[in-house]
Design a protein around this motif. Structure first.
Motif, mmCIF file in Angstrom:
data_model
loop_
_atom_site.group_PDB
_atom_site.id
_atom_site.type_symbol
_atom_site.label_atom_id
_atom_site.label_comp_id
_atom_site.label_asym_id
_atom_site.label_seq_id
_atom_site.Cartn_x
_atom_site.Cartn_y
_atom_site.Cartn_z
ATOM 1 N N ASN A 1 70.195 -11.331 -17.978
ATOM 2 C CA ASN A 1 70.966 -10.108 -18.148
ATOM 3 C C ASN A 1 72.421 -10.452 -18.451
ATOM 4 O O ASN A 1 73.016 -11.317 -17.802
ATOM 5 C CB ASN A 1 70.888 -9.236 -16.907
ATOM 6 C CG ASN A 1 69.494 -8.690 -16.675
ATOM 7 O OD1 ASN A 1 68.715 -8.532 -17.620
ATOM 8 N ND2 ASN A 1 69.157 -8.404 -15.430
ATOM 9 N N ARG B 1 68.563 -8.163 -21.133
ATOM 10 C CA ARG B 1 69.273 -6.886 -21.152
ATOM 11 C C ARG B 1 70.748 -7.147 -21.420
ATOM 12 O O ARG B 1 71.283 -8.155 -20.979
ATOM 13 C CB ARG B 1 69.131 -6.161 -19.809
ATOM 14 C CG ARG B 1 69.685 -4.736 -19.804
ATOM 15 C CD ARG B 1 69.635 -4.087 -18.433
ATOM 16 N NE ARG B 1 70.808 -4.389 -17.621
ATOM 17 C CZ ARG B 1 70.775 -4.916 -16.405
ATOM 18 N NH1 ARG B 1 69.611 -5.229 -15.855
ATOM 19 N NH2 ARG B 1 71.892 -5.145 -15.742
ATOM 20 N N HIS C 1 66.960 -2.139 -24.745
ATOM 21 C CA HIS C 1 67.533 -2.932 -23.650
ATOM 22 C C HIS C 1 69.010 -3.254 -23.891
ATOM 23 O O HIS C 1 69.564 -4.160 -23.278
ATOM 24 C CB HIS C 1 66.735 -4.221 -23.424
ATOM 25 C CG HIS C 1 66.485 -5.029 -24.662
ATOM 26 N ND1 HIS C 1 65.610 -4.657 -25.639
ATOM 27 C CD2 HIS C 1 67.022 -6.205 -25.076
ATOM 28 C CE1 HIS C 1 65.600 -5.548 -26.601
ATOM 29 N NE2 HIS C 1 66.457 -6.500 -26.294
#
Length: 267
Positions: free
Chosen positions: A49, A70, A94
């Motif tokens: 992420n 993400r 995302h």
């Protein structure tokens, strides 16, 4: 705690809300592909992420969203984010766009990587660096990313034109990394400079690119000053154009490391 350089104060950062700056932003030099290849390699943990602060139109966030789990892309200019959503990759599921200042926008940590592309200098360092430290995963990095055109032949003659007509008359030379390390807000772990990459740009687009930079917003310059700037830049660069196009080389630099943790923030 000492103050930031005057030319980086909020009154100058606010120009990135200007409609003219948003409209001209696409004429700025492109991000070298090598930058986008290096950044995912800095991620050491899963999920991959990423938080991109001061994302603008998503020059980093949009391509990165195709390579990681993400991306949360934060910028305080609604116009920049609106534009970013319309550009290639801007509608990926995302990739999460967040309008707000990075110092206070809602986050969803932990992040394996935080990126700041030509934006960190505008932020409140004593707030954002500790906030990033708290949001990073244990082995995560903050990557400070920049890219620019290798100085063209008319560079020296251009400098006084900018100095004379810019609305930001407070500029003074500074080094962001030196400032952050001196204030004990950032520790460098590594650096990478990309190989120069050629690109070509019409003279008109090159001139317009300056109006997406600090102190040269058309919304803040007088019409007379903006016209004078365009005319003088055109006179400087046109002799070097071929078929109306200018040839440039761009280079990028990534400096990564760990921001200062909140409980050891300097005073």
């Amino acid at each position: 705690m000492d103050d930031k350089p005057n030319h980086l104060k909020p009154r100058y950062a606010a120009q990135f809300h200007d409609a003219s700056v948003v409209a001209a932003y696409g004429y700025r030099p492109p991000v070298p592909d090598e930058v986008l290849a290096v950044l995912p390699g800095l991620i050491r943990e899963s999920p991959a992420n990423v938080l991109d602060i001061g994302c603008g139109r998503g020059e980093l966030a949009r391509p990165l969203s195709a390579r990681v789990s993400r991306v949360d892309a934060v910028d305080w200019s609604p116009g920049m984010i609106t534009m970013g959503k319309q550009l290639p990759g801007g509608d990926r599921t995302h990739l999460h766009w967040v309008v707000g200042k990075a110092e206070e926008a809602p986050l969803v940590p932990p992040y394996a990587l935080v990126t700041a592309g030509q934006s960190l200098h505008w932020m409140d360092w004593d707030v954002i660096l500790p906030r990033i430290a708290a949001a990073l995963s244990p082995n995560g990095f903050l990557a400070i990313v920049g890219w620019e055109v290798v100085a063209p032949p008319w560079h020296r003659a251009l400098r006084p034109v900018i100095q004379r007509l810019s609305t930001n008359q407070d500029y003074q030379p500074y080094d962001l990394i030196e400032e952050l390390t001196r204030r004990q807000l950032f520790t460098v772990s590594g650096r990478h400079e990309t190989k120069p990459v050629p690109f070509r740009q019409p003279v008109d687009d090159y001139i317009e690119s300056f109006h997406a930079r600090k102190g040269l917003s058309r919304d803040r310059m007088t019409a007379v000053a903006a016209a004078a700037f365009d005319r003088e830049v055109r006179a400087l660069c046109t002799p070097f154009a071929e078929n109306g196009q200018l040839a440039f080389m761009t280079v990028g630099e990534i400096i990564w490391g760990r921001p200062q943790a909140p409980n050891t923030q300097h005073t």
